[in-house]
Scaffold this active site. Structure first.
Site, PDB file in Angstrom:
ATOM      1  N   HIS A  75      13.357  58.218  25.071  1.00 17.99           N
ATOM      2  CA  HIS A  75      14.646  58.861  24.771  1.00 17.99           C
ATOM      3  C   HIS A  75      14.729  59.418  23.358  1.00 17.99           C
ATOM      4  O   HIS A  75      14.320  58.778  22.398  1.00 17.99           O
ATOM      5  CB  HIS A  75      15.820  57.926  25.075  1.00 17.99           C
ATOM      6  CG  HIS A  75      15.935  56.710  24.211  1.00 17.99           C
ATOM      7  ND1 HIS A  75      16.741  56.680  23.104  1.00 17.99           N
ATOM      8  CD2 HIS A  75      15.373  55.481  24.315  1.00 17.99           C
ATOM      9  CE1 HIS A  75      16.684  55.469  22.562  1.00 17.99           C
ATOM     10  NE2 HIS A  75      15.858  54.728  23.269  1.00 17.99           N
ATOM     11  N   ASP A 193      13.771  54.064  17.139  1.00 19.25           N
ATOM     12  CA  ASP A 193      14.238  53.840  18.510  1.00 19.25           C
ATOM     13  C   ASP A 193      15.010  55.089  18.930  1.00 19.25           C
ATOM     14  O   ASP A 193      16.157  55.266  18.527  1.00 19.25           O
ATOM     15  CB  ASP A 193      15.120  52.599  18.552  1.00 19.25           C
ATOM     16  CG  ASP A 193      15.764  52.370  19.912  1.00 19.25           C
ATOM     17  OD1 ASP A 193      15.359  53.049  20.874  1.00 19.25           O
ATOM     18  OD2 ASP A 193      16.669  51.526  20.002  1.00 19.25           O
ATOM     19  N   GLU A 227      20.083  57.572  26.702  1.00 24.24           N
ATOM     20  CA  GLU A 227      19.661  56.177  26.872  1.00 24.24           C
ATOM     21  C   GLU A 227      20.582  55.199  26.149  1.00 24.24           C
ATOM     22  O   GLU A 227      20.897  54.133  26.678  1.00 24.24           O
ATOM     23  CB  GLU A 227      18.221  56.004  26.366  1.00 24.24           C
ATOM     24  CG  GLU A 227      17.573  54.671  26.780  1.00 24.24           C
ATOM     25  CD  GLU A 227      17.871  53.509  25.841  1.00 24.24           C
ATOM     26  OE1 GLU A 227      17.581  52.367  26.208  1.00 24.24           O
ATOM     27  OE2 GLU A 227      18.416  53.736  24.727  1.00 24.24           O
ATOM     28  N   GLU A 228      20.988  55.555  24.949  1.00 23.57           N
ATOM     29  CA  GLU A 228      21.740  54.585  24.123  1.00 23.57           C
ATOM     30  C   GLU A 228      23.094  54.234  24.733  1.00 23.57           C
ATOM     31  O   GLU A 228      23.724  53.270  24.324  1.00 23.57           O
ATOM     32  CB  GLU A 228      21.917  55.104  22.686  1.00 23.57           C
ATOM     33  CG  GLU A 228      20.619  55.155  21.868  1.00 23.57           C
ATOM     34  CD  GLU A 228      20.009  53.784  21.548  1.00 23.57           C
ATOM     35  OE1 GLU A 228      20.609  52.751  21.905  1.00 23.57           O
ATOM     36  OE2 GLU A 228      18.917  53.766  20.954  1.00 23.57           O
ATOM     37  N   ASP A 248       9.416  52.711  24.918  1.00 29.66           N
ATOM     38  CA  ASP A 248      10.536  52.443  24.017  1.00 29.66           C
ATOM     39  C   ASP A 248      10.134  51.295  23.085  1.00 29.66           C
ATOM     40  O   ASP A 248       9.201  50.544  23.361  1.00 29.66           O
ATOM     41  CB  ASP A 248      11.799  52.104  24.828  1.00 29.66           C
ATOM     42  CG  ASP A 248      13.075  52.489  24.099  1.00 29.66           C
ATOM     43  OD1 ASP A 248      13.035  52.600  22.856  1.00 29.66           O
ATOM     44  OD2 ASP A 248      14.114  52.660  24.770  1.00 29.66           O
ATOM     45  N   HIS A 328      17.954  49.150  15.398  1.00 34.68           N
ATOM     46  CA  HIS A 328      19.346  49.618  15.305  1.00 34.68           C
ATOM     47  C   HIS A 328      19.922  49.377  13.912  1.00 34.68           C
ATOM     48  O   HIS A 328      21.134  49.298  13.737  1.00 34.68           O
ATOM     49  CB  HIS A 328      20.243  48.985  16.375  1.00 34.68           C
ATOM     50  CG  HIS A 328      20.038  49.595  17.724  1.00 34.68           C
ATOM     51  ND1 HIS A 328      20.942  49.495  18.743  1.00 34.68           N
ATOM     52  CD2 HIS A 328      19.025  50.357  18.210  1.00 34.68           C
ATOM     53  CE1 HIS A 328      20.501  50.144  19.808  1.00 34.68           C
ATOM     54  NE2 HIS A 328      19.334  50.665  19.507  1.00 34.68           N
TER      55      HIS A 328
HETATM   56 ZN   LIG Z   1      15.538  52.687  22.721  1.00 34.50          ZN
END
Ligand SMILES: [Zn+2]
Length: 353
Positions: A75, A193, A227-228, A248, A328
């Site tokens: 993603h 990410d 995706e998130e 991922d 994150h």
């Molecule tokens: Zn991810």
């Protein structure tokens, strides 16, 4: 076991840095997807866009009579934010897009993109930031939404002045990635990410293209853009796919084996175990090619492979990717992890199954 095609790691990191420098908070990913589509066309491929905007490209397999087609998803959308309110002071209230605590963006620079395409910069600051004014202890707790605001780099002191800039509720906010590649091989940046995973997918495609070889099975590469928020690969994966691999980030932290110098193979995440047979094949491939890998369970993690299953997909799923520290938040990975992930993806693509 035949040798894997050579991975051009310099080129892979170059792709990664360009992607990291292209803001793509979930919901505002067009520029990053166009960048990917352009690179795929340079490789002689013919990418298409799904209706919700994901980039899809299909590679024929060496032997299409062996009907077990595959799909790979990664993603390009990232954490971000959105303007929810313009304060009487001219500063902005925002809502988070994707899951992260506010301390992960305290002090972070950002860009606000207006409906007419203007871009302004600002900073996420605590409303009571100044220690010369506020003496309550604000450092040691988790902040609430109304304790953080965006301070614009513009001379505004009223909501009307901010609106005059073209800024309005619903404008997208992208956090500064702070991308740095160190001489020691680390890539420090927000949004590894999953731009690291996307770069791994592009690196594998580039290696196949340079070596003029085809994957064992017909394989669809799916560059996801939601995706998130949990529904990226819920669409865009061909119905006849037998196996779906999400590329991922590997989680790193207490009780986990993952690190930035290896590819993580996920055995189980929040949604349950990944396909056992597929996972064991990935492990066997890593061992056969002497690729540094770890097996892990991710405590709080959902992937696009799971999203595709929940949407009704009938396939076996797997998850692999480079270890990413402080996910994150202030993320970091290493060239070693990127290389190991690309090699394992290549080994999988070339394996008959
Ligand atoms: Zn991810």
């Amino acid at each position: 076991m035949s040798a894997l095609p050579e991975v051009d790691l310099e080129h892979l990191v170059e792709h990664l840095v360009k992607l990291l420098h292209t803001p793509s908070p979930t919901g505002d990913t067009e520029a990053a997807l166009a960048l990917i589509a352009g690179w795929l066309r340079e490789m002689g491929l013919a990418p298409t866009f799904t209706r919700k905007g994901a980039v899809v490209v299909r590679l024929p397999g060496r032997d299409d009579t062996v009907a077990a087609p595959r799909a790979i998803t990664g993603h390009v959308d990232t954490l971000g934010a959105i303007v929810t309110q313009i304060k009487p002071t001219g500063r902005l209230v925002f809502d988070r897009i994707g899951g992260y605590p506010l301390y992960a963006v305290n002090g972070e620079y950002c860009q606000i993109r207006t409906a007419d395409g203007r871009v302004y910069t600002g900073t996420a600051v605590l409303v009571k930031s100044s220690v010369h004014v506020h003496r309550e202890p604000v450092a040691d707790k988790e902040w609430k939404k109304d304790e953080v605001e965006i301070r614009l780099d513009a001379a505004v002191t009223s909501a009307a002045q901010t609106r005059a800039l073209g800024i309005e509720v619903g404008d997208m906010i992208a956090w500064d990635p702070r991308t740095t590649v160190t001489e020691t091989g680390y890539v420090k940046s927000r949004h590894l990410d999953d731009k690291a995973g996307v770069a791994v997918m592009l690196g594998a495609l580039q290696a196949l293209f340079a070596a003029e070889i085809q994957p064992a099975q017909r394989t669809t590469f799916h560059f996801s853009n939601f995706e998130e928020v949990g529904h990226g690969a819920a669409a865009g994966i061909p119905d006849d796919v037998a196996e779906l691999i999400a590329v991922d980030m590997g989680a790193i932290g207490d009780g986990l084996q993952g690190n930035e110098h290896a590819v993580s193979i996920c055995a189980k995440a929040s949604g349950g175990p990944y396909d056992l047979g597929l996972r064991r094949r990935l492990v066997a491939l890593a061992q056969a090619h002497a690729i540094p890998f770890v097996l892990d369970i991710y405590p709080f993690y959902g992937s696009d492979a799971e999203a595709a299953l929940r949407a009704g997909g009938d396939y076996r799923i797997g998850l692999l990717g480079p270890g990413v520290d402080a996910s994150h938040s202030f993320e970091r990975t290493h060239r070693d992890g990127l290389l190991a992930s690309t090699q394992l993806l290549l080994a999988y693509l070339l394996d008959e199954g």
